[in-house]
Design a protein around this motif. Structure first.
Motif, short mmCIF file in Angstrom:
data_model
loop_
_atom_site.label_atom_id
_atom_site.label_comp_id
_atom_site.label_asym_id
_atom_site.label_seq_id
_atom_site.Cartn_x
_atom_site.Cartn_y
_atom_site.Cartn_z
N PRO A 155 0.80 -1.23 0.00
CA PRO A 155 0.00 0.00 0.00
C PRO A 155 0.84 1.28 0.00
O PRO A 155 0.29 2.37 -0.17
N LEU A 156 2.15 1.15 0.18
CA LEU A 156 3.00 2.34 0.14
C LEU A 156 3.28 2.71 -1.31
O LEU A 156 3.60 1.84 -2.12
N ARG B 235 8.82 4.15 -1.32
CA ARG B 235 9.77 3.04 -1.18
C ARG B 235 11.10 3.37 -1.84
O ARG B 235 12.16 3.13 -1.26
N LYS B 236 11.06 3.94 -3.04
CA LYS B 236 12.30 4.28 -3.74
C LYS B 236 13.12 5.31 -2.98
O LYS B 236 14.34 5.17 -2.84
N LEU B 237 12.47 6.35 -2.50
CA LEU B 237 13.18 7.38 -1.74
C LEU B 237 13.75 6.81 -0.44
O LEU B 237 14.87 7.15 -0.04
N ALA B 238 12.97 5.96 0.22
CA ALA B 238 13.43 5.37 1.47
C ALA B 238 14.69 4.52 1.24
O ALA B 238 15.68 4.67 1.97
N TYR B 239 14.65 3.67 0.25
CA TYR B 239 15.82 2.83 -0.03
C TYR B 239 16.99 3.65 -0.56
O TYR B 239 18.15 3.34 -0.26
N ALA B 240 16.72 4.70 -1.31
CA ALA B 240 17.80 5.57 -1.79
C ALA B 240 18.51 6.24 -0.61
O ALA B 240 19.70 6.53 -0.68
N ARG C 121 10.46 0.21 7.52
CA ARG C 121 11.27 0.80 8.59
C ARG C 121 12.23 -0.22 9.19
O ARG C 121 13.38 0.09 9.48
N ASN C 122 11.77 -1.46 9.38
CA ASN C 122 12.64 -2.51 9.91
C ASN C 122 13.86 -2.72 9.00
O ASN C 122 14.99 -2.82 9.47
N ARG C 123 13.62 -2.79 7.71
CA ARG C 123 14.72 -2.99 6.75
C ARG C 123 15.68 -1.81 6.77
O ARG C 123 16.91 -1.99 6.76
N LEU C 124 15.15 -0.61 6.74
CA LEU C 124 15.99 0.59 6.73
C LEU C 124 16.82 0.68 8.01
O LEU C 124 18.01 1.02 7.96
N THR C 125 16.21 0.38 9.13
CA THR C 125 16.92 0.44 10.41
C THR C 125 18.02 -0.61 10.47
O THR C 125 19.13 -0.32 10.93
N LEU C 126 17.74 -1.81 9.99
CA LEU C 126 18.75 -2.86 10.00
C LEU C 126 19.98 -2.45 9.20
O LEU C 126 21.12 -2.56 9.68
N VAL C 127 19.77 -1.95 8.00
CA VAL C 127 20.90 -1.59 7.14
C VAL C 127 21.64 -0.37 7.69
O VAL C 127 22.87 -0.36 7.80
N SER C 128 20.90 0.67 8.06
CA SER C 128 21.57 1.89 8.52
C SER C 128 22.33 1.66 9.83
O SER C 128 23.49 2.08 9.96
#
Length: 159
Positions: free
Chosen positions: A3-4, A9-14, A136-143
């Motif tokens: 639903p996002l 999603r693209k900006l978040a992963y970028a 958010r979980n994915r972004l937090t894990l990587v960062s």
């Protein structure tokens, strides 16, 4: 179906590109570029930490001027929590870089743990909330991993 919006999603992963690129440069770049990369990584980590706190302010701005909902989170705690990450990030920028990187990584993980319980107040759809928390979980894990990795490189590889 997610639903996002794809742009979200693209900006978040970028947003992970500086974390990954700078962490690699801390390890692989020659001196003094590796030290400049560590400073830049700390700065970027601080900006993102502050940004994640600011999400709470942004989400609650729509309630200003309206009758308070009587919910402690929306009435008071979200405003306070929205400022704390920026203060922690500011402190992290003024101490020994590897320690600051660990503080920033810890702040991102702590934020994620608190936010997963509070985002329910901001989403009208449980599906969108769940999708955002997964993102958010994915972004937090990587960062956080990049921040910790760079700190370990500085402490144990470069010295």
């Amino acid at each position: 179906m997610n639903p996002l919006p794809p742009l979200v999603r693209k900006l978040a992963y970028a947003g992970l590109i500086p974390f990954i690129g700078l962490a690699l440069m801390v390890q692989l770049a020659p001196t003094p570029l590796n030290y400049l990369s560590a400073e830049s990584l700390a700065g970027y980590g601080a900006v993102i930490t502050a940004f994640m706190g600011a999400l709470h302010w942004g989400a609650n701005l729509h309630t200003l001027g309206k009758a308070p909902p009587g919910d402690r989170w929306e009435d008071r705690n979200a405003w306070i929590w929205g400022v704390i990450p920026a203060l922690v990030a500011w402190v992290a920028l003024h101490i020994y870089i590897p320690v600051g990187l660990v503080i920033l990584a810890s702040a991102l993980v702590i934020q994620r743990n608190i936010d997963k319980e509070t985002y329910q107040y901001y989403f009208s759809s449980e599906e969108a909330c769940a999708a955002f928390i997964t993102l958010r979980n994915r972004l937090t894990l990587v960062s956080a991993s990049c921040l910790i990795w760079a700190a370990l490189v500085i402490l144990f590889v470069q010295n």
